[in-house]
Design a protein around this motif. Structure first.
Motif, PDB file in Angstrom:
ATOM      1  N   LEU A  44       0.835  -1.206   0.000  1.00  0.00           N
ATOM      2  CA  LEU A  44       0.000   0.000   0.000  1.00  0.00           C
ATOM      3  C   LEU A  44       0.867   1.252   0.000  1.00  0.00           C
ATOM      4  O   LEU A  44       0.597   2.215  -0.723  1.00  0.00           O
ATOM      5  N   GLN A  45       1.923   1.225   0.786  1.00  0.00           N
ATOM      6  CA  GLN A  45       2.836   2.372   0.845  1.00  0.00           C
ATOM      7  C   GLN A  45       3.576   2.547  -0.488  1.00  0.00           C
ATOM      8  O   GLN A  45       3.675   3.659  -1.003  1.00  0.00           O
ATOM      9  N   ASP A  46       4.087   1.453  -1.052  1.00  0.00           N
ATOM     10  CA  ASP A  46       4.797   1.536  -2.328  1.00  0.00           C
ATOM     11  C   ASP A  46       3.906   2.060  -3.448  1.00  0.00           C
ATOM     12  O   ASP A  46       4.381   2.698  -4.386  1.00  0.00           O
ATOM     13  N   ALA A  47       2.610   1.784  -3.344  1.00  0.00           N
ATOM     14  CA  ALA A  47       1.654   2.230  -4.360  1.00  0.00           C
ATOM     15  C   ALA A  47       1.056   3.602  -4.040  1.00  0.00           C
ATOM     16  O   ALA A  47       0.199   4.082  -4.771  1.00  0.00           O
ATOM     17  N   ASN A  48       1.490   4.192  -2.945  1.00  0.00           N
ATOM     18  CA  ASN A  48       0.964   5.503  -2.517  1.00  0.00           C
ATOM     19  C   ASN A  48      -0.550   5.497  -2.320  1.00  0.00           C
ATOM     20  O   ASN A  48      -1.230   6.458  -2.666  1.00  0.00           O
ATOM     21  N   ILE A  49      -1.051   4.401  -1.750  1.00  0.00           N
ATOM     22  CA  ILE A  49      -2.481   4.305  -1.432  1.00  0.00           C
ATOM     23  C   ILE A  49      -2.681   4.896  -0.042  1.00  0.00           C
ATOM     24  O   ILE A  49      -2.178   4.372   0.948  1.00  0.00           O
ATOM     25  N   SER A  50      -3.414   6.005   0.027  1.00  0.00           N
ATOM     26  CA  SER A  50      -3.656   6.633   1.327  1.00  0.00           C
ATOM     27  C   SER A  50      -5.035   6.278   1.885  1.00  0.00           C
ATOM     28  O   SER A  50      -5.271   6.401   3.076  1.00  0.00           O
ATOM     29  N   ASN A  51      -5.941   5.836   1.019  1.00  0.00           N
ATOM     30  CA  ASN A  51      -7.286   5.488   1.451  1.00  0.00           C
ATOM     31  C   ASN A  51      -7.373   3.970   1.582  1.00  0.00           C
ATOM     32  O   ASN A  51      -7.679   3.266   0.616  1.00  0.00           O
ATOM     33  N   SER A  52      -7.066   3.488   2.793  1.00  0.00           N
ATOM     34  CA  SER A  52      -7.127   2.051   3.030  1.00  0.00           C
ATOM     35  C   SER A  52      -7.627   1.778   4.438  1.00  0.00           C
ATOM     36  O   SER A  52      -7.572   2.643   5.311  1.00  0.00           O
ATOM     37  N   VAL A  53      -8.106   0.571   4.617  1.00  0.00           N
ATOM     38  CA  VAL A  53      -8.573   0.123   5.923  1.00  0.00           C
ATOM     39  C   VAL A  53      -8.154  -1.334   6.096  1.00  0.00           C
ATOM     40  O   VAL A  53      -8.061  -2.070   5.112  1.00  0.00           O
ATOM     41  N   THR A  54      -7.878  -1.713   7.339  1.00  0.00           N
ATOM     42  CA  THR A  54      -7.604  -3.105   7.664  1.00  0.00           C
ATOM     43  C   THR A  54      -8.672  -3.582   8.633  1.00  0.00           C
ATOM     44  O   THR A  54      -8.950  -2.923   9.634  1.00  0.00           O
ATOM     45  N   VAL A  55      -9.277  -4.721   8.306  1.00  0.00           N
ATOM     46  CA  VAL A  55     -10.347  -5.302   9.115  1.00  0.00           C
ATOM     47  C   VAL A  55      -9.911  -6.713   9.490  1.00  0.00           C
ATOM     48  O   VAL A  55      -9.451  -7.473   8.636  1.00  0.00           O
ATOM     49  N   ARG A  56     -10.062  -7.061  10.756  1.00  0.00           N
ATOM     50  CA  ARG A  56      -9.717  -8.416  11.209  1.00  0.00           C
ATOM     51  C   ARG A  56     -10.990  -9.222  11.424  1.00  0.00           C
ATOM     52  O   ARG A  56     -11.987  -8.719  11.932  1.00  0.00           O
ATOM     53  N   VAL A  57     -10.938 -10.482  11.008  1.00  0.00           N
ATOM     54  CA  VAL A  57     -12.020 -11.444  11.230  1.00  0.00           C
ATOM     55  C   VAL A  57     -11.417 -12.661  11.931  1.00  0.00           C
ATOM     56  O   VAL A  57     -10.200 -12.843  11.924  1.00  0.00           O
ATOM     57  N   PRO A  58     -12.251 -13.509  12.532  1.00  0.00           N
ATOM     58  CA  PRO A  58     -11.713 -14.635  13.292  1.00  0.00           C
ATOM     59  C   PRO A  58     -10.837 -15.591  12.478  1.00  0.00           C
ATOM     60  O   PRO A  58      -9.750 -15.948  12.905  1.00  0.00           O
ATOM     61  N   GLY A  59     -11.312 -16.033  11.319  1.00  0.00           N
ATOM     62  CA  GLY A  59     -10.563 -17.026  10.561  1.00  0.00           C
ATOM     63  C   GLY A  59     -10.750 -16.869   9.069  1.00  0.00           C
ATOM     64  O   GLY A  59     -11.455 -15.972   8.597  1.00  0.00           O
ATOM     65  N   SER A  60     -10.144 -17.773   8.311  1.00  0.00           N
ATOM     66  CA  SER A  60     -10.215 -17.707   6.852  1.00  0.00           C
ATOM     67  C   SER A  60     -11.619 -17.976   6.329  1.00  0.00           C
ATOM     68  O   SER A  60     -11.995 -17.471   5.272  1.00  0.00           O
ATOM     69  N   PHE A  61     -12.398 -18.751   7.049  1.00  0.00           N
ATOM     70  CA  PHE A  61     -13.774 -19.028   6.641  1.00  0.00           C
ATOM     71  C   PHE A  61     -14.602 -17.748   6.588  1.00  0.00           C
ATOM     72  O   PHE A  61     -15.515 -17.622   5.769  1.00  0.00           O
ATOM     73  N   GLU A  62     -14.276 -16.775   7.433  1.00  0.00           N
ATOM     74  CA  GLU A  62     -15.035 -15.529   7.507  1.00  0.00           C
ATOM     75  C   GLU A  62     -14.569 -14.467   6.499  1.00  0.00           C
ATOM     76  O   GLU A  62     -15.186 -13.416   6.370  1.00  0.00           O
TER      77      GLU A  62
END
Length: 159
Positions: A44-62
């Motif tokens: 994201l930094q290398d691509a100069n993406i400033s509009n991003s979000v990180t969301v955590r979920v319990p597992g890969s199924f979700e």
């Protein structure tokens, strides 16, 4: 190693102005996931993406349900997870559900979804792909770069 022949992303040469990216990451296998997330953040930094979000979920199924919701408001989504084979068929069910679900999200929404779900026989295989200091590959970076590049191509084509 599976990464042999992979393209080298040149994110700094891509016009990413205005693109938004959501990263959805599972919570299992902390060390591996930390590496995948760090790789995604570097991309994201290398691509100069400033509009991003990180969301955590319990597992890969979700991952698919969260990716579907995020695809409604972001130009690209990155799905990061780790599934390590155990002694039961659970591995097969989770891997298939995550893969099919993430593919369905991308096709149905028309939004690129970077596939950064490691499906490993051993924990060491995950560590080797996590983008850590002694890893051989950086799948978090690669999945994020793929989603960003695809979003830029689609946007440039007016799609």
């Amino acid at each position: 190693m599976s990464g042999h022949g992979a393209p080298t992303p040149e994110l700094s040469t891509i016009n990413t102005q205005g693109l938004s990216v959501a990263v959805v990451a599972s919570s299992w296998h902390t060390t591996i996931m930390d590496g995948l997330l760090d790789g995604a953040r570097r991309a994201l930094q290398d691509a100069n993406i400033s509009n991003s979000v990180t969301v955590r979920v319990p597992g890969s199924f979700e991952l698919p349900v969260a990716a579907a919701r995020l695809a409604a408001t972001y130009d690209a989504v990155v799905a990061l997870g780790v599934v390590i084979r155990g002694g039961t068929p659970h591995f097969d069910y989770v891997c298939q559900a995550a893969t099919n679900g993430i593919t369905k999200v991308s096709v149905e929404t028309g939004k690129p979804v970077g596939f950064g779900v490691l499906t490993c026989d051993t924990e060491q295989q995950g560590l080797d792909r996590a983008g850590l200091a002694d890893s051989q590959e950086d799948k978090g970076y690669e999945a994020t770069a793929a989603a960003i590049e695809t979003a830029a191509v689609l946007r440039d084509l007016g799609l």
